[in-house]
Design a protein around this motif. Structure first.
Motif, PDB file in Angstrom:
ATOM      1  N   GLY A 140       0.817  -1.217   0.000  1.00 14.77           N
ATOM      2  CA  GLY A 140       0.000   0.000   0.000  1.00 14.77           C
ATOM      3  C   GLY A 140       0.847   1.262   0.000  1.00 14.77           C
ATOM      4  O   GLY A 140       0.577   2.207  -0.753  1.00 14.77           O
ATOM      5  N   LEU A 141       1.881   1.285   0.828  1.00 17.11           N
ATOM      6  CA  LEU A 141       2.775   2.444   0.850  1.00 17.11           C
ATOM      7  C   LEU A 141       3.453   2.633  -0.501  1.00 17.11           C
ATOM      8  O   LEU A 141       3.570   3.758  -0.992  1.00 17.11           O
ATOM      9  N   ALA A 142       3.874   1.535  -1.101  1.00 15.24           N
ATOM     10  CA  ALA A 142       4.498   1.609  -2.422  1.00 15.24           C
ATOM     11  C   ALA A 142       3.511   2.124  -3.464  1.00 15.24           C
ATOM     12  O   ALA A 142       3.876   2.914  -4.344  1.00 15.24           O
ATOM     13  N   ALA A 143       2.267   1.692  -3.375  1.00  7.92           N
ATOM     14  CA  ALA A 143       1.251   2.138  -4.332  1.00  7.92           C
ATOM     15  C   ALA A 143       1.030   3.646  -4.260  1.00  7.92           C
ATOM     16  O   ALA A 143       0.645   4.265  -5.250  1.00  7.92           O
ATOM     17  N   PHE A 144       1.307   4.236  -3.093  1.00  6.42           N
ATOM     18  CA  PHE A 144       1.172   5.678  -2.933  1.00  6.42           C
ATOM     19  C   PHE A 144       2.489   6.407  -3.157  1.00  6.42           C
ATOM     20  O   PHE A 144       2.616   7.582  -2.860  1.00  6.42           O
ATOM     21  N   GLY A 145       3.501   5.672  -3.671  1.00  4.17           N
ATOM     22  CA  GLY A 145       4.727   6.312  -4.108  1.00  4.17           C
ATOM     23  C   GLY A 145       5.905   6.249  -3.155  1.00  4.17           C
ATOM     24  O   GLY A 145       6.966   6.780  -3.476  1.00  4.17           O
ATOM     25  N   ALA A 146       5.735   5.633  -2.003  1.00  7.94           N
ATOM     26  CA  ALA A 146       6.855   5.574  -1.053  1.00  7.94           C
ATOM     27  C   ALA A 146       7.919   4.585  -1.504  1.00  7.94           C
ATOM     28  O   ALA A 146       7.615   3.565  -2.136  1.00  7.94           O
ATOM     29  N   ASN A 147       9.157   4.875  -1.184  1.00  9.87           N
ATOM     30  CA  ASN A 147      10.238   3.906  -1.260  1.00  9.87           C
ATOM     31  C   ASN A 147      10.041   3.017  -0.034  1.00  9.87           C
ATOM     32  O   ASN A 147       9.822   3.533   1.061  1.00  9.87           O
ATOM     33  N   VAL A 148      10.118   1.708  -0.199  1.00  4.11           N
ATOM     34  CA  VAL A 148       9.812   0.816   0.910  1.00  4.11           C
ATOM     35  C   VAL A 148      10.991  -0.099   1.213  1.00  4.11           C
ATOM     36  O   VAL A 148      11.539  -0.747   0.319  1.00  4.11           O
ATOM     37  N   VAL A 149      11.359  -0.134   2.483  1.00 11.44           N
ATOM     38  CA  VAL A 149      12.385  -1.049   2.973  1.00 11.44           C
ATOM     39  C   VAL A 149      11.652  -2.171   3.704  1.00 11.44           C
ATOM     40  O   VAL A 149      10.942  -1.927   4.677  1.00 11.44           O
ATOM     41  N   ILE A 150      11.793  -3.381   3.188  1.00 10.97           N
ATOM     42  CA  ILE A 150      11.142  -4.548   3.784  1.00 10.97           C
ATOM     43  C   ILE A 150      12.075  -5.113   4.847  1.00 10.97           C
ATOM     44  O   ILE A 150      13.076  -5.750   4.539  1.00 10.97           O
ATOM     45  N   ALA A 151      11.761  -4.859   6.113  1.00 10.64           N
ATOM     46  CA  ALA A 151      12.536  -5.376   7.242  1.00 10.64           C
ATOM     47  C   ALA A 151      11.836  -6.650   7.712  1.00 10.64           C
ATOM     48  O   ALA A 151      10.788  -6.594   8.351  1.00 10.64           O
TER      49      ALA A 151
END
Length: 93
Positions: free
Chosen positions: A30-41
């Motif tokens: 969801g965060l990625a869909a709104f344009g965020a760079n995402v770090v999967i921890a």
């Protein structure tokens, strides 16, 4: 579904703990869909890579960061990876 035009996270970076499955993965996507760079921890390196790959396959930016949040040194390393890769950390989940 929320209309992305009314809210965006372009240029922001989120670290999502447990982002390899379940609610964490849903939040990461969801965060990625709104344009965020995402770090999967995520403790499981394979799940971290799968989630990051799913985000990048749709044009997003993601980083797999195998992390056990019970280990402070691993958490510090993940934050440093996020900063090195994307410049900042704006959201923690």
């Amino acid at each position: 579904m929320i209309d992305r035009s009314i809210s965006h996270l372009d240029g922001k970076t989120a670290i999502v703990t447990g982002g390899g499955r379940g609610i964490g993965k849903g939040l990461a996507l969801g965060l990625a869909a709104f344009g965020a760079n995402v770090v999967i921890a995520e403790r499981n390196p394979d799940l971290a890579k799968e989630s990051a790959a799913e985000i990048t396959a749709t044009g997003g930016k993601a980083l797999a960061a195998p992390t056990d949040v019970r280990e402070f040194d691993q958490v510090k390393a993940t934050v440093q990876q996020a900063v090195d890769s994307f410049g900042s950390v704006d959201v923690l989940v």
